[in-house]
Motif scaffolding. Structure first.
Motif, PDB file in Angstrom:
ATOM      1  N   UNK A   3       0.839  -1.198   0.000  1.00  0.00           N
ATOM      2  CA  UNK A   3       0.000   0.000   0.000  1.00  0.00           C
ATOM      3  C   UNK A   3       0.872   1.245   0.000  1.00  0.00           C
ATOM      4  N   UNK A   4       0.252   2.394  -0.189  1.00  0.00           N
ATOM      5  CA  UNK A   4       1.005   3.653  -0.122  1.00  0.00           C
ATOM      6  C   UNK A   4       1.607   3.827   1.268  1.00  0.00           C
ATOM      7  N   UNK A   5       0.886   3.375   2.294  1.00  0.00           N
ATOM      8  CA  UNK A   5       1.392   3.465   3.661  1.00  0.00           C
ATOM      9  C   UNK A   5       2.669   2.643   3.813  1.00  0.00           C
ATOM     10  N   UNK A   6       2.694   1.453   3.222  1.00  0.00           N
ATOM     11  CA  UNK A   6       3.890   0.611   3.266  1.00  0.00           C
ATOM     12  C   UNK A   6       5.078   1.310   2.599  1.00  0.00           C
ATOM     13  N   UNK A   7       4.829   1.895   1.436  1.00  0.00           N
ATOM     14  CA  UNK A   7       5.892   2.611   0.712  1.00  0.00           C
ATOM     15  C   UNK A   7       6.405   3.791   1.529  1.00  0.00           C
ATOM     16  N   UNK A   8       5.487   4.578   2.069  1.00  0.00           N
ATOM     17  CA  UNK A   8       5.897   5.760   2.840  1.00  0.00           C
ATOM     18  C   UNK A   8       6.660   5.375   4.101  1.00  0.00           C
ATOM     19  N   UNK A   9       6.222   4.309   4.778  1.00  0.00           N
ATOM     20  CA  UNK A   9       6.947   3.855   5.966  1.00  0.00           C
ATOM     21  C   UNK A   9       8.365   3.438   5.615  1.00  0.00           C
ATOM     22  N   UNK A  10       8.518   2.732   4.517  1.00  0.00           N
ATOM     23  CA  UNK A  10       9.838   2.289   4.072  1.00  0.00           C
ATOM     24  C   UNK A  10      10.730   3.481   3.735  1.00  0.00           C
ATOM     25  N   UNK A  11      10.181   4.433   3.006  1.00  0.00           N
ATOM     26  CA  UNK A  11      10.942   5.636   2.631  1.00  0.00           C
ATOM     27  C   UNK A  11      11.323   6.425   3.874  1.00  0.00           C
ATOM     28  N   UNK A  12      10.381   6.592   4.791  1.00  0.00           N
ATOM     29  CA  UNK A  12      10.644   7.358   6.017  1.00  0.00           C
ATOM     30  C   UNK A  12      11.761   6.707   6.827  1.00  0.00           C
ATOM     31  N   UNK A  13      11.720   5.402   6.993  1.00  0.00           N
ATOM     32  CA  UNK A  13      12.773   4.709   7.756  1.00  0.00           C
ATOM     33  C   UNK A  13      14.134   4.897   7.088  1.00  0.00           C
ATOM     34  N   UNK A  14      14.159   4.797   5.761  1.00  0.00           N
ATOM     35  CA  UNK A  14      15.425   4.951   5.045  1.00  0.00           C
ATOM     36  C   UNK A  14      15.980   6.368   5.195  1.00  0.00           C
ATOM     37  N   UNK A  15      15.119   7.368   5.069  1.00  0.00           N
ATOM     38  CA  UNK A  15      15.575   8.753   5.198  1.00  0.00           C
ATOM     39  C   UNK A  15      16.107   9.043   6.597  1.00  0.00           C
ATOM     40  N   UNK A  16      15.395   8.562   7.614  1.00  0.00           N
ATOM     41  CA  UNK A  16      15.841   8.773   8.998  1.00  0.00           C
ATOM     42  C   UNK A  16      17.192   8.096   9.219  1.00  0.00           C
ATOM     43  N   UNK A  17      17.341   6.877   8.713  1.00  0.00           N
ATOM     44  CA  UNK A  17      18.601   6.155   8.921  1.00  0.00           C
ATOM     45  C   UNK A  17      19.768   6.816   8.184  1.00  0.00           C
ATOM     46  N   UNK A  18      19.470   7.584   7.140  1.00  0.00           N
ATOM     47  CA  UNK A  18      20.519   8.291   6.389  1.00  0.00           C
ATOM     48  C   UNK A  18      20.815   9.685   6.965  1.00  0.00           C
ATOM     49  N   UNK A  19      20.081  10.056   8.004  1.00  0.00           N
ATOM     50  CA  UNK A  19      20.332  11.350   8.634  1.00  0.00           C
ATOM     51  C   UNK A  19      19.659  12.524   7.941  1.00  0.00           C
ATOM     52  N   UNK A  20      18.671  12.265   7.109  1.00  0.00           N
ATOM     53  CA  UNK A  20      17.946  13.333   6.413  1.00  0.00           C
ATOM     54  C   UNK A  20      16.979  13.976   7.405  1.00  0.00           C
ATOM     55  N   UNK A  21      17.005  15.304   7.476  1.00  0.00           N
ATOM     56  CA  UNK A  21      16.103  16.003   8.390  1.00  0.00           C
ATOM     57  C   UNK A  21      14.695  16.060   7.806  1.00  0.00           C
ATOM     58  N   UNK A  22      13.739  16.307   8.681  1.00  0.00           N
ATOM     59  CA  UNK A  22      12.349  16.434   8.227  1.00  0.00           C
ATOM     60  C   UNK A  22      12.228  17.579   7.235  1.00  0.00           C
ATOM     61  N   UNK A  23      12.898  18.688   7.509  1.00  0.00           N
ATOM     62  CA  UNK A  23      12.837  19.841   6.598  1.00  0.00           C
ATOM     63  C   UNK A  23      13.369  19.484   5.215  1.00  0.00           C
ATOM     64  N   UNK A  24      14.484  18.779   5.178  1.00  0.00           N
ATOM     65  CA  UNK A  24      15.055  18.360   3.892  1.00  0.00           C
ATOM     66  C   UNK A  24      14.105  17.419   3.156  1.00  0.00           C
ATOM     67  N   UNK A  25      13.548  16.461   3.886  1.00  0.00           N
ATOM     68  CA  UNK A  25      12.655  15.485   3.267  1.00  0.00           C
ATOM     69  C   UNK A  25      11.403  16.164   2.717  1.00  0.00           C
ATOM     70  N   UNK A  26      10.817  17.076   3.496  1.00  0.00           N
ATOM     71  CA  UNK A  26       9.610  17.766   3.051  1.00  0.00           C
ATOM     72  C   UNK A  26       9.881  18.624   1.820  1.00  0.00           C
ATOM     73  N   UNK A  27      10.997  19.334   1.833  1.00  0.00           N
ATOM     74  CA  UNK A  27      11.330  20.193   0.698  1.00  0.00           C
ATOM     75  C   UNK A  27      11.535  19.375  -0.573  1.00  0.00           C
ATOM     76  N   UNK A  28      12.260  18.285  -0.454  1.00  0.00           N
ATOM     77  CA  UNK A  28      12.503  17.435  -1.619  1.00  0.00           C
ATOM     78  C   UNK A  28      11.207  16.807  -2.125  1.00  0.00           C
ATOM     79  N   UNK A  29      10.391  16.292  -1.193  1.00  0.00           N
ATOM     80  CA  UNK A  29       9.142  15.645  -1.598  1.00  0.00           C
ATOM     81  C   UNK A  29       8.214  16.646  -2.272  1.00  0.00           C
ATOM     82  N   UNK A  30       8.098  17.844  -1.694  1.00  0.00           N
ATOM     83  CA  UNK A  30       7.217  18.849  -2.284  1.00  0.00           C
ATOM     84  C   UNK A  30       7.677  19.196  -3.693  1.00  0.00           C
TER      85      UNK A  30
END
Length: 90
Positions: A3-30
């Protein structure tokens, strides 16, 4: 089927483990989300804003203020310019 939830959870875990900040992730996603809407709307800001569920002025502001997306707009504007067939008087 994932599901989309599964994809987003996977992406979120990967970004956090790589040290990506929430601000960086939001800006890139937008930027990616806006770019996808602009592609689907063939560069038409009004149609893209309707797809995104935001006012077209809001989309224009986001396109102007975000460097990566603004580069996208510059490509569209260059492609839309038509060479002038009339020469200016001297």
């Amino acid at each position: 089927m994932p599901t989309i939830d599964d994809h987003l959870n996977s992406i979120a875990r990967e970004l956090v483990s790589c040290g990506i900040t929430l601000e960086q992730a939001l800006e890139e996603f937008e930027g990616k989300y806006i770019g996808a809407a602009m592609d689907q709307a063939d560069g038409n800001v009004t149609r893209a804003s309707q797809m995104l569920g935001i006012h077209r002025n809001t989309l224009h502001n986001k396109l102007r203020t975000r460097l990566r997306v603004a580069g996208y707009v510059a490509r569209i504007r260059k492609a839309r310019r038509k060479p002038s067939s009339k020469k200016r008087g001297r």
